[in-house]
Design a protein around this motif. Structure first.
Motif, PDB file in Angstrom:
ATOM      1  N   THR A  64      10.016  14.019   0.457  1.00 46.22           N
ATOM      2  CA  THR A  64       8.675  14.370   0.895  1.00 46.22           C
ATOM      3  C   THR A  64       8.582  14.873   2.120  1.00 46.22           C
ATOM      4  O   THR A  64       7.722  15.364   2.690  1.00 46.22           O
ATOM      5  CB  THR A  64       7.783  13.053   0.795  1.00 46.22           C
ATOM      6  OG1 THR A  64       7.840  12.151   1.494  1.00 46.22           O
ATOM      7  CG2 THR A  64       7.593  13.037  -0.699  1.00 46.22           C
ATOM      8  N   GLY A  65       9.626  14.453   3.251  1.00 48.09           N
ATOM      9  CA  GLY A  65       9.704  14.952   4.474  1.00 48.09           C
ATOM     10  C   GLY A  65       8.887  14.111   5.464  1.00 48.09           C
ATOM     11  O   GLY A  65       8.654  14.125   6.616  1.00 48.09           O
ATOM     12  N   ARG A  66       8.142  12.757   4.886  1.00 46.24           N
ATOM     13  CA  ARG A  66       7.525  11.930   5.477  1.00 46.24           C
ATOM     14  C   ARG A  66       8.516  10.848   6.169  1.00 46.24           C
ATOM     15  O   ARG A  66       9.255  10.009   5.096  1.00 46.24           O
ATOM     16  CB  ARG A  66       6.326  11.353   4.649  1.00 46.24           C
ATOM     17  CG  ARG A  66       5.474  12.205   4.197  1.00 46.24           C
ATOM     18  CD  ARG A  66       4.448  11.402   3.086  1.00 46.24           C
ATOM     19  NE  ARG A  66       3.343  12.621   2.745  1.00 46.24           N
ATOM     20  CZ  ARG A  66       3.588  13.318   1.347  1.00 46.24           C
ATOM     21  NH1 ARG A  66       4.670  12.909   0.802  1.00 46.24           N
ATOM     22  NH2 ARG A  66       2.734  13.782   1.250  1.00 46.24           N
ATOM     23  N   THR A  67       8.339  10.509   7.324  1.00 40.53           N
ATOM     24  CA  THR A  67       9.458   9.640   8.016  1.00 40.53           C
ATOM     25  C   THR A  67       8.786   8.479   8.758  1.00 40.53           C
ATOM     26  O   THR A  67       9.204   7.354   9.072  1.00 40.53           O
ATOM     27  CB  THR A  67      10.349  10.175   8.913  1.00 40.53           C
ATOM     28  OG1 THR A  67       9.734  11.052   9.828  1.00 40.53           O
ATOM     29  CG2 THR A  67      11.292  11.170   8.064  1.00 40.53           C
ATOM     30  N   LEU A  68       7.491   8.742   9.154  1.00 38.97           N
ATOM     31  CA  LEU A  68       6.529   7.944  10.018  1.00 38.97           C
ATOM     32  C   LEU A  68       5.851   6.856   9.148  1.00 38.97           C
ATOM     33  O   LEU A  68       5.187   7.120   8.259  1.00 38.97           O
ATOM     34  CB  LEU A  68       5.687   8.752  10.817  1.00 38.97           C
ATOM     35  CG  LEU A  68       4.841   7.531  11.770  1.00 38.97           C
ATOM     36  CD1 LEU A  68       5.902   7.188  12.639  1.00 38.97           C
ATOM     37  CD2 LEU A  68       3.881   8.711  12.470  1.00 38.97           C
ATOM     38  N   GLN A  69       6.040   5.381   9.224  1.00 37.76           N
ATOM     39  CA  GLN A  69       5.318   4.615   8.419  1.00 37.76           C
ATOM     40  C   GLN A  69       3.966   4.300   9.373  1.00 37.76           C
ATOM     41  O   GLN A  69       3.604   4.183  10.444  1.00 37.76           O
ATOM     42  CB  GLN A  69       6.100   3.234   8.512  1.00 37.76           C
ATOM     43  CG  GLN A  69       5.156   2.391   7.497  1.00 37.76           C
ATOM     44  CD  GLN A  69       6.166   0.861   7.469  1.00 37.76           C
ATOM     45  OE1 GLN A  69       7.552   0.848   7.837  1.00 37.76           O
ATOM     46  NE2 GLN A  69       5.609  -0.150   6.661  1.00 37.76           N
ATOM     47  N   LEU A  70       2.893   4.236   8.254  1.00 37.32           N
ATOM     48  CA  LEU A  70       1.411   4.057   8.755  1.00 37.32           C
ATOM     49  C   LEU A  70       1.065   2.634   7.979  1.00 37.32           C
ATOM     50  O   LEU A  70       0.783   2.935   6.935  1.00 37.32           O
ATOM     51  CB  LEU A  70       0.546   5.418   8.465  1.00 37.32           C
ATOM     52  CG  LEU A  70      -1.046   4.928   8.759  1.00 37.32           C
ATOM     53  CD1 LEU A  70      -1.237   4.786  10.160  1.00 37.32           C
ATOM     54  CD2 LEU A  70      -1.794   5.996   8.262  1.00 37.32           C
ATOM     55  N   ALA A  71       0.783   1.844   8.777  1.00 35.09           N
ATOM     56  CA  ALA A  71       0.160   0.460   8.159  1.00 35.09           C
ATOM     57  C   ALA A  71      -1.209   0.229   8.690  1.00 35.09           C
ATOM     58  O   ALA A  71      -1.267   0.257   9.697  1.00 35.09           O
ATOM     59  CB  ALA A  71       1.091  -0.681   8.455  1.00 35.09           C
ATOM     60  N   THR A  72      -2.168  -0.096   7.463  1.00 36.46           N
ATOM     61  CA  THR A  72      -3.335  -0.497   8.149  1.00 36.46           C
ATOM     62  C   THR A  72      -4.248  -1.471   7.074  1.00 36.46           C
ATOM     63  O   THR A  72      -3.272  -1.735   5.968  1.00 36.46           O
ATOM     64  CB  THR A  72      -4.199   0.833   8.056  1.00 36.46           C
ATOM     65  OG1 THR A  72      -5.571   0.216   8.455  1.00 36.46           O
ATOM     66  CG2 THR A  72      -4.164   1.227   6.729  1.00 36.46           C
ATOM     67  N   ARG A  73      -4.986  -2.210   7.459  1.00 34.19           N
ATOM     68  CA  ARG A  73      -5.872  -3.304   6.613  1.00 34.19           C
ATOM     69  C   ARG A  73      -6.931  -2.566   6.116  1.00 34.19           C
ATOM     70  O   ARG A  73      -7.651  -1.905   6.757  1.00 34.19           O
ATOM     71  CB  ARG A  73      -5.972  -4.440   7.188  1.00 34.19           C
ATOM     72  CG  ARG A  73      -4.551  -5.255   7.716  1.00 34.19           C
ATOM     73  CD  ARG A  73      -5.130  -6.557   7.929  1.00 34.19           C
ATOM     74  NE  ARG A  73      -3.520  -7.189   8.402  1.00 34.19           N
ATOM     75  CZ  ARG A  73      -2.978  -7.744   7.567  1.00 34.19           C
ATOM     76  NH1 ARG A  73      -3.430  -8.033   6.231  1.00 34.19           N
ATOM     77  NH2 ARG A  73      -1.852  -8.473   7.951  1.00 34.19           N
ATOM     78  N   VAL A  74      -7.180  -2.584   4.758  1.00 34.76           N
ATOM     79  CA  VAL A  74      -8.344  -2.246   4.100  1.00 34.76           C
ATOM     80  C   VAL A  74      -9.010  -3.193   3.177  1.00 34.76           C
ATOM     81  O   VAL A  74      -8.390  -4.260   2.986  1.00 34.76           O
ATOM     82  CB  VAL A  74      -7.913  -0.839   3.295  1.00 34.76           C
ATOM     83  CG1 VAL A  74      -7.600   0.301   4.018  1.00 34.76           C
ATOM     84  CG2 VAL A  74      -6.993  -1.005   1.998  1.00 34.76           C
ATOM     85  N   SER A  75     -10.030  -2.985   2.747  1.00 34.56           N
ATOM     86  CA  SER A  75     -10.994  -3.795   1.729  1.00 34.56           C
ATOM     87  C   SER A  75     -10.004  -3.780   0.446  1.00 34.56           C
ATOM     88  O   SER A  75      -9.495  -2.656   0.104  1.00 34.56           O
ATOM     89  CB  SER A  75     -12.360  -3.387   1.869  1.00 34.56           C
ATOM     90  OG  SER A  75     -12.454  -2.242   1.223  1.00 34.56           O
TER      91      SER A  75
END
Length: 123
Positions: free
Chosen positions: A78-89
């Protein structure tokens, strides 16, 4: 009074080997040789398959085309290399996963489309 001599750890490994029998890894170079990474393939490109040593080279179109196969990993790239982590409901996560499953998308693709829609609506 307690006898502490029994608590001493004895040398169970024995004598070290002589210097001549020791590994020669200290004589090896400290820097590994530089290896260039292979070129990144697009989804439409195929990866060449290695031929066995001593194999005959046939130039017929069918055999030339059969020498290439599509690598499944390059199809999923996919070409995506950056991880994004977040907290959601819990509700947001459930809704996001339902939409992704319904439309056959990855979670990140749903989020990317949502961001694009947000930017369009904001203008």
């Amino acid at each position: 009074m307690a006898n502490l001599a029994k608590l001493k750890r004895r040398n169970t490994l024995g004598a070290p080997p002589p210097f001549e029998e020791a590994s020669q890894n200290l004589q090896a170079p400290e820097i590994a040789p530089v290896v260039t990474a292979p070129a990144v393939l697009s989804r439409d490109e195929a990866v060449p398959v290695r031929k066995p040593v001593g194999a005959q080279q046939d130039d017929t179109p069918q055999l030339r085309d059969a020498q290439y196969r599509i690598d499944g990993r390059s199809l999923r790239r996919t070409g995506r290399t950056l991880q994004l982590a977040t907290r959601v409901s819990w509700e947001f996560d459930h809704k996001l996963r339902r939409i992704a499953q319904r439309d056959g998308l990855k979670l990140v693709e749903v989020l990317e489309r949502a961001l694009e829609a947000y930017e369009v609506a904001r203008k």
